[in-house]
Design an enzyme around this catalytic site. Structure first.
Site, PDB file in Angstrom:
ATOM      1  N   GLU A 190       0.830  -1.215   0.000  1.00  0.00           N
ATOM      2  CA  GLU A 190       0.000   0.000   0.000  1.00  0.00           C
ATOM      3  C   GLU A 190       0.857   1.254   0.000  1.00  0.00           C
ATOM      4  O   GLU A 190       0.555   2.230  -0.692  1.00  0.00           O
ATOM      5  CB  GLU A 190      -0.947   0.017   1.223  1.00  0.00           C
ATOM      6  CG  GLU A 190      -2.004  -1.069   1.221  1.00  0.00           C
ATOM      7  CD  GLU A 190      -3.092  -0.893   0.156  1.00  0.00           C
ATOM      8  OE1 GLU A 190      -3.105   0.144  -0.535  1.00  0.00           O
ATOM      9  OE2 GLU A 190      -3.930  -1.810   0.015  1.00  0.00           O
ATOM     10  N   ARG A 203       0.662   3.777  -3.239  1.00  0.00           N
ATOM     11  CA  ARG A 203       0.053   5.097  -3.018  1.00  0.00           C
ATOM     12  C   ARG A 203       1.104   6.182  -2.799  1.00  0.00           C
ATOM     13  O   ARG A 203       1.050   7.231  -3.438  1.00  0.00           O
ATOM     14  CB  ARG A 203      -0.885   5.049  -1.812  1.00  0.00           C
ATOM     15  CG  ARG A 203      -1.983   4.012  -1.996  1.00  0.00           C
ATOM     16  CD  ARG A 203      -3.091   4.174  -0.985  1.00  0.00           C
ATOM     17  NE  ARG A 203      -3.822   2.920  -0.829  1.00  0.00           N
ATOM     18  CZ  ARG A 203      -5.080   2.847  -0.416  1.00  0.00           C
ATOM     19  NH1 ARG A 203      -5.742   3.927  -0.108  1.00  0.00           N
ATOM     20  NH2 ARG A 203      -5.674   1.672  -0.289  1.00  0.00           N
ATOM     21  N   ASP A 235      -4.644  -9.823  -8.484  1.00  0.00           N
ATOM     22  CA  ASP A 235      -4.864  -8.829  -9.556  1.00  0.00           C
ATOM     23  C   ASP A 235      -3.659  -8.085 -10.138  1.00  0.00           C
ATOM     24  O   ASP A 235      -3.250  -8.293 -11.274  1.00  0.00           O
ATOM     25  CB  ASP A 235      -5.949  -7.817  -9.121  1.00  0.00           C
ATOM     26  CG  ASP A 235      -5.742  -7.235  -7.711  1.00  0.00           C
ATOM     27  OD1 ASP A 235      -4.693  -7.484  -7.117  1.00  0.00           O
ATOM     28  OD2 ASP A 235      -6.643  -6.517  -7.223  1.00  0.00           O
ATOM     29  N   GLU A 276     -12.241   0.228 -10.356  1.00  0.00           N
ATOM     30  CA  GLU A 276     -11.892  -0.745 -11.416  1.00  0.00           C
ATOM     31  C   GLU A 276     -12.828  -0.751 -12.620  1.00  0.00           C
ATOM     32  O   GLU A 276     -12.377  -0.927 -13.764  1.00  0.00           O
ATOM     33  CB  GLU A 276     -11.785  -2.164 -10.827  1.00  0.00           C
ATOM     34  CG  GLU A 276     -10.617  -2.359  -9.867  1.00  0.00           C
ATOM     35  CD  GLU A 276     -10.839  -1.778  -8.476  1.00  0.00           C
ATOM     36  OE1 GLU A 276     -12.014  -1.463  -8.139  1.00  0.00           O
ATOM     37  OE2 GLU A 276      -9.858  -1.604  -7.736  1.00  0.00           O
TER      38      GLU A 276
HETATM   39  C1  DMJ Z   1      -6.326   0.414  -5.133  1.00  0.00           C
HETATM   40  O1  DMJ Z   1      -5.609   0.738  -4.015  1.00  0.00           O
HETATM   41  C2  DMJ Z   1      -5.485  -0.249  -6.167  1.00  0.00           C
HETATM   42  O2  DMJ Z   1      -6.146  -0.182  -7.383  1.00  0.00           O
HETATM   43  C3  DMJ Z   1      -5.188  -1.671  -5.853  1.00  0.00           C
HETATM   44  O3  DMJ Z   1      -4.462  -2.305  -6.873  1.00  0.00           O
HETATM   45  C4  DMJ Z   1      -6.438  -2.436  -5.615  1.00  0.00           C
HETATM   46  N1  DMJ Z   1      -7.404  -1.773  -4.848  1.00  0.00           N
HETATM   47  C5  DMJ Z   1      -7.534  -0.382  -4.703  1.00  0.00           C
HETATM   48  C6  DMJ Z   1      -8.795   0.226  -5.263  1.00  0.00           C
HETATM   49  O4  DMJ Z   1      -9.875  -0.560  -5.285  1.00  0.00           O
END
Ligand code: DMJ
Length: 622
Positions: A249, A253, A382, A516
């Site tokens: 995270e 971010r 993902d 998404e």
């Molecule tokens: C985001 O922090 C990023 O896209 C991450 O890869 C997956 N989830 C969240 C948003 O849903």
């Protein structure tokens, strides 16, 4: 070597002060014989030694290497010239063998690996020349900044699109102003109760919303707000915290947000902060395999994994989503360690047997073995797939390994996970030890955009096929929104028990402002210009305005099938970083952050393509 120095050894012992003219003929003959035998011996020795060429050059041309080794090398001693010669010859032989091995190794490498080695060596030299001061993001190498194309964009030509785009900018303003008013400096905003909110994902690092929103403010040309955010980063963003953070995270971010802000604005503070934070994340890789821990204490450098993750495993979507940021950190810092760490992750993965070609979500960082065989293109898996494709694109299509891993993985996903419902909706299921769970997460909906982005490079004439798959996934995800009461999508929806694209479990009915589905609309719009994608995006805007907008910002909702919203009271930082940015780009012209120059990290932070032909200018403008 002068011949005179040889004579004392060949003179007859009994003859004192004899002149050469006084020798008898037989004596002269014997002397000649001995002398020529000696010469033959010397030359023989020279030519039959293994490294005769080097020795000859040392003897006849006084190569500096030989001199250095003879006089100052660690092996030199005063034990006499014979000892020195032996050691010299042994050393020459060793050097020669080493050079041969190195040349053999180099010949076996692929050109891009050789290129990487050169870059790594170059970076090492730069770093060494910077000395100790290069630590903590200070004294970084000089980089001439060039803004990549499309950092901001022109107004859309069509009035309706222009108006819609302006509306999205207004939404960003409301989200930002509310955060600023009620939660400035906190990680996130509680828009209903109107105060700050901090998730433990960031430890005690603060300001997640500020850093996540920087690039969105910039591309929407909200420069006053961008300057206020920059000022906060300069004065208050602090990574010297004694707290445990999520490596993933914080990377996507904070590191991603800072890198984008640097590339868009050219402000050095962002580069410095990104490198400083990157360096703080490096201890996470101290595991027997180099697969990083999920959690890291930034002060002590001690890492561990989530206690719930299959026997202490690291998670595919976490350790597999560092690549883009770390490659840029290496380029901006001159420190090749970042790149080496993420390239090693690939090596570990490539050595492992993959069940049906699939990548399980769990991998033990101590043993290097898979944990539970659970495979998902949604949560836990993902962005690993996303980063394989984007690593290739971001490398100006030179990273052939990333490319192959992506298309192979996609093939395995298509064969084992992608299914069509009775009524023709394509979905991507989850795989548990060979059994399918017919559920698709909101998170999995990003795959429509990913598949569209990769379709162009698909091997074996599959471009059209992959574009169709992408469009079908976009349609399914749109259906998951359309089939709810509030017209916003649930966290997960199912294709079993007689339902299609509907959440059946209470704990899967929430919507937390995730991006998404809109992300996929944006990619589909760019590649097809089919107006339905803008229409679907506009439907989402209206639903957000109607059900998520509150006085103090935007809130997630607990049940999208309820007749009126029940707020969760969190304005997620990714709402500003991703959801609003993708919406804005959906209603922008294609030359705004064009795909041939920019790649979005998984938090929608744009990073420039690293041009293969301009190795020393990371952000070259064409
Ligand atoms: C985001 O922090 C990023 O896209 C991450 O890869 C997956 N989830 C969240 C948003 O849903």
């Amino acid at each position: 070597m002068p011949v005179a120095t040889l004579l004392p050894f060949t003179a007859t012992p009994n003859r004192k002060s004899a002149s050469p003219t006084s020798f008898r003929l037989t004596e002269k003959f014997i002397l000649l014989l001995v002398f020529s035998a000696f010469i033959t011996l010397c030359f023989g020795a020279i030519f039959f030694l293994p490294d005769s060429s080097k020795l000859l050059s040392g003897v006849f041309f006084h190569s500096s290497a030989v001199e250095t080794n003879t006089h100052t090398g660690p092996d030199s001693s005063d034990a006499g010239s014979a000892g020195n010669d032996d050691r010299l010859l042994a050393k020459i032989k060793k050097d020669h063998e080493k050079a041969l091995l190195e040349a053999k190794d180099t010949l076996q490498k692929l050109p891009d690996v050789i290129q990487n080695d050169i870059l790594a060596d170059k970076a090492k030299v730069t770093k060494e020349s910077m000395g100790k001061g290069a630590k903590d993001g200070n004294n970084l190498p000089f980089i001439e900044y060039h803004r990549p194309p499309g950092a901001t964009g022109l107004e859309p030509q069509d009035p309706e699109t222009r108006e819609r785009r302006a509306k999205i900018k207004e939404m960003m303003k409301h989200a930002w102003d509310s955060y600023k008013q009620y939660a400035w400096g906190s990680n996130e905003l509680r828009p209903v109760s109107k105060h700050g909110h901090s998730s433990n994902l960031f430890g005690s690092i603060k300001g997640a919303t500020i850093v996540d929103a920087l690039d969105t403010l910039y591309i929407m040309e909200m420069f006053e707000e961008f300057d206020a955010a920059t000022d906060w980063v300069e004065k208050s963003l602090d990574f010297n915290v004694n707290a445990e953070v999520s490596v993933f995270e914080v990377n996507i971010r904070f590191v991603g947000g800072l890198l984008s802000a640097y590339y868009l604005s050219g402000k050095e503070v962002f580069r410095r902060k990104a490198v400083e934070l990157g360096e703080k994340l490096l201890p996470a890789f101290k595991t027997p395999t180099g697969i990083p821990w999920a959690l890291l204490n930034l002060k002590s450098g001690i890492g561990r994994n989530w206690p719930w993750a299959s026997g202490g495993s690291s998670i595919l979507a976490e350790y597999g989503t560092l690549h883009l940021e770390f490659m840029h950190l290496s380029r901006l810092s001159g420190n090749s360690e970042f790149a080496q760490k993420v390239m090693n992750i690939r090596k570990v993965l490539n050595r492992l047997e993959k069940p049906q070609g699939l990548y399980p979500n769990y991998l033990n960082p101590n043993s290097g073995q898979w944990g539970q065989h659970h495979v998902s293109v949604g949560g836990l898996g993902d962005s690993f797939y996303e980063y394989l494709l984007k690593a290739w694109l971001m490398s100006d299509k030179t990273d052939e390994e990333g490319k192959k891993m992506y298309y192979d993985a996609l093939q395995a996903i298509e064969t084992n996970l992608m299914r069509k419902s009775t009524n023709g909706l394509t979905y991507i299921a989850e795989w548990k030890g060979g059994l399918l769970e017919h559920k698709m997460g909101h998170l999995t909906c990003f795959a429509g955009g990913m598949i569209a982005l990769g379709a162009d490079g698909a091997p074996g004439d599959k471009t059209g096929h992959q574009m169709e798959q992408a469009a079908e996934i976009a349609r399914t995800c749109h259906e998951s929104y359309a089939r709810t009461t509030l017209k916003l999508g649930p966290e997960a929806f199912r294709f079993d028990g007689g339902v299609e694209a509907i959440a059946t479990r209470q704990n899967e009915k929430y919507f937390i402002l995730r991006p998404e589905v809109i992300e996929t609309y944006m990619y589909m719009w760019r590649f097809t210009h089919d107006p339905k994608y803008r229409e679907w995006g506009w439907e989402a805007v209206q639903a957000l305005e109607q059900h998520c907008r509150v006085d103090g910002g935007y809130s997630g909702i607990r049940d999208v099938y309820a007749s009126s919203p029940n707020y969760d009271d969190v304005q997620q930082s990714f709402y500003l970083a991703e959801t609003l940015k993708y919406l804005y780009l959906l209603f922008s012209e294609d030359d705004h952050l064009p795909f041939e120059h920019w790649v979005f990290n998984t938090e929608a932070h744009p990073l420039p393509v690293i041009r293969k032909d301009k190795t020393d200018r990371p952000n070259e403008v064409e």
